[in-house]
Design a protein around this motif. Structure first.
Motif, PDB file in Angstrom:
ATOM      1  N   PRO A  12       0.846  -1.206   0.000  1.00 50.14           N
ATOM      2  CA  PRO A  12       0.000   0.000   0.000  1.00 50.14           C
ATOM      3  C   PRO A  12       0.878   1.252   0.000  1.00 50.14           C
ATOM      4  O   PRO A  12       1.946   1.294   0.582  1.00 50.14           O
ATOM      5  N   GLU A  13       0.366   2.316  -0.686  1.00 56.64           N
ATOM      6  CA  GLU A  13       1.090   3.579  -0.723  1.00 56.64           C
ATOM      7  C   GLU A  13       0.984   4.254   0.637  1.00 56.64           C
ATOM      8  O   GLU A  13       0.002   4.059   1.371  1.00 56.64           O
ATOM      9  N   PRO A  14       1.947   5.073   0.986  1.00 52.61           N
ATOM     10  CA  PRO A  14       1.852   5.779   2.273  1.00 52.61           C
ATOM     11  C   PRO A  14       0.674   6.755   2.263  1.00 52.61           C
ATOM     12  O   PRO A  14       0.301   7.297   1.221  1.00 52.61           O
ATOM     13  N   VAL A  15       0.113   6.941   3.422  1.00 50.85           N
ATOM     14  CA  VAL A  15      -1.051   7.814   3.557  1.00 50.85           C
ATOM     15  C   VAL A  15      -0.622   9.254   3.300  1.00 50.85           C
ATOM     16  O   VAL A  15       0.354   9.731   3.870  1.00 50.85           O
ATOM     17  N   LYS A  16      -1.376   9.923   2.420  1.00 45.76           N
ATOM     18  CA  LYS A  16      -1.073  11.308   2.117  1.00 45.76           C
ATOM     19  C   LYS A  16      -1.860  12.200   3.066  1.00 45.76           C
ATOM     20  O   LYS A  16      -3.078  12.077   3.174  1.00 45.76           O
ATOM     21  N   THR A  17      -1.164  13.064   3.744  1.00 49.17           N
ATOM     22  CA  THR A  17      -1.824  13.970   4.672  1.00 49.17           C
ATOM     23  C   THR A  17      -1.617  15.407   4.205  1.00 49.17           C
ATOM     24  O   THR A  17      -0.594  15.748   3.607  1.00 49.17           O
ATOM     25  N   ILE A  18      -2.603  16.213   4.495  1.00 47.80           N
ATOM     26  CA  ILE A  18      -2.531  17.627   4.157  1.00 47.80           C
ATOM     27  C   ILE A  18      -2.328  18.396   5.456  1.00 47.80           C
ATOM     28  O   ILE A  18      -3.081  18.229   6.415  1.00 47.80           O
ATOM     29  N   LYS A  19      -1.308  19.214   5.471  1.00 45.20           N
ATOM     30  CA  LYS A  19      -1.072  20.012   6.661  1.00 45.20           C
ATOM     31  C   LYS A  19      -2.033  21.194   6.647  1.00 45.20           C
ATOM     32  O   LYS A  19      -2.065  21.969   5.695  1.00 45.20           O
ATOM     33  N   ILE A  20      -2.816  21.303   7.694  1.00 40.51           N
ATOM     34  CA  ILE A  20      -3.787  22.384   7.814  1.00 40.51           C
ATOM     35  C   ILE A  20      -3.138  23.527   8.586  1.00 40.51           C
ATOM     36  O   ILE A  20      -2.692  23.349   9.715  1.00 40.51           O
ATOM     37  N   ARG A  21      -3.086  24.674   7.919  1.00 38.15           N
ATOM     38  CA  ARG A  21      -2.513  25.841   8.576  1.00 38.15           C
ATOM     39  C   ARG A  21      -3.620  26.616   9.260  1.00 38.15           C
ATOM     40  O   ARG A  21      -4.696  26.807   8.704  1.00 38.15           O
ATOM     41  N   LYS A  22      -3.346  27.078  10.444  1.00 42.49           N
ATOM     42  CA  LYS A  22      -4.311  27.916  11.147  1.00 42.49           C
ATOM     43  C   LYS A  22      -4.289  29.303  10.508  1.00 42.49           C
ATOM     44  O   LYS A  22      -3.216  29.847  10.231  1.00 42.49           O
ATOM     45  N   PRO A  23      -5.476  29.873  10.269  1.00 47.91           N
ATOM     46  CA  PRO A  23      -5.485  31.216   9.684  1.00 47.91           C
ATOM     47  C   PRO A  23      -4.939  32.244  10.671  1.00 47.91           C
ATOM     48  O   PRO A  23      -5.165  32.152  11.875  1.00 47.91           O
ATOM     49  N   GLU A  24      -4.208  33.187  10.128  1.00 53.95           N
ATOM     50  CA  GLU A  24      -3.654  34.227  10.983  1.00 53.95           C
ATOM     51  C   GLU A  24      -4.749  35.225  11.332  1.00 53.95           C
ATOM     52  O   GLU A  24      -5.508  35.664  10.477  1.00 53.95           O
ATOM     53  N   VAL A  25      -4.849  35.555  12.583  1.00 52.44           N
ATOM     54  CA  VAL A  25      -5.861  36.488  13.056  1.00 52.44           C
ATOM     55  C   VAL A  25      -5.208  37.845  13.259  1.00 52.44           C
ATOM     56  O   VAL A  25      -4.206  37.968  13.957  1.00 52.44           O
ATOM     57  N   VAL A  26      -5.787  38.825  12.605  1.00 54.22           N
ATOM     58  CA  VAL A  26      -5.273  40.181  12.727  1.00 54.22           C
ATOM     59  C   VAL A  26      -6.295  41.000  13.502  1.00 54.22           C
ATOM     60  O   VAL A  26      -7.475  41.015  13.169  1.00 54.22           O
ATOM     61  N   GLU A  27      -5.860  41.636  14.547  1.00 54.13           N
ATOM     62  CA  GLU A  27      -6.754  42.451  15.364  1.00 54.13           C
ATOM     63  C   GLU A  27      -6.404  43.917  15.169  1.00 54.13           C
ATOM     64  O   GLU A  27      -5.233  44.282  15.112  1.00 54.13           O
ATOM     65  N   TYR A  28      -7.443  44.703  15.024  1.00 57.85           N
ATOM     66  CA  TYR A  28      -7.272  46.137  14.847  1.00 57.85           C
ATOM     67  C   TYR A  28      -7.985  46.873  15.964  1.00 57.85           C
ATOM     68  O   TYR A  28      -9.024  46.430  16.432  1.00 57.85           O
ATOM     69  N   GLU A  29      -7.426  47.989  16.340  1.00 63.85           N
ATOM     70  CA  GLU A  29      -8.099  48.858  17.298  1.00 63.85           C
ATOM     71  C   GLU A  29      -8.646  50.035  16.539  1.00 63.85           C
ATOM     72  O   GLU A  29      -7.952  50.651  15.726  1.00 63.85           O
ATOM     73  N   ARG A  30      -9.889  50.330  16.791  1.00 66.97           N
ATOM     74  CA  ARG A  30     -10.520  51.456  16.120  1.00 66.97           C
ATOM     75  C   ARG A  30     -10.345  52.687  17.002  1.00 66.97           C
ATOM     76  O   ARG A  30     -10.842  52.721  18.126  1.00 66.97           O
TER      77      ARG A  30
END
Length: 65
Positions: A12-30
């Motif tokens: 069997p071929e090795p299991v292909k995994t997808i690395k999930i990146r966490k979205p970058e959170v940008v915070e702004y002050e108004r």
């Protein structure tokens, strides 16, 4: 003697995994300014005749004829 199944078993071929990146959170002050507070506290537009006429025209309390 001849083997029963002449073909070899595939590995069997090795299991292909997808690395999930966490979205970058940008915070702004108004920034708050005195001008913004004045706009919120200024409610003179509610007494304007054109505004009152428009609210009466689009309002739910309008009587259907």
């Amino acid at each position: 003697m001849v083997p029963i199944w002449p073909f070899g078993k595939k590995q069997p071929e090795p299991v292909k995994t997808i690395k999930i990146r966490k979205p970058e959170v940008v915070e702004y002050e108004r920034p708050t300014s005195d001008g913004q507070e004045n706009l919120v506290s200024n409610r003179s537009h509610l007494k304007d005749k054109e505004f009152i006429d428009a609210m009466n025209f689009f309002g739910e309390d309008k009587k259907e004829e």
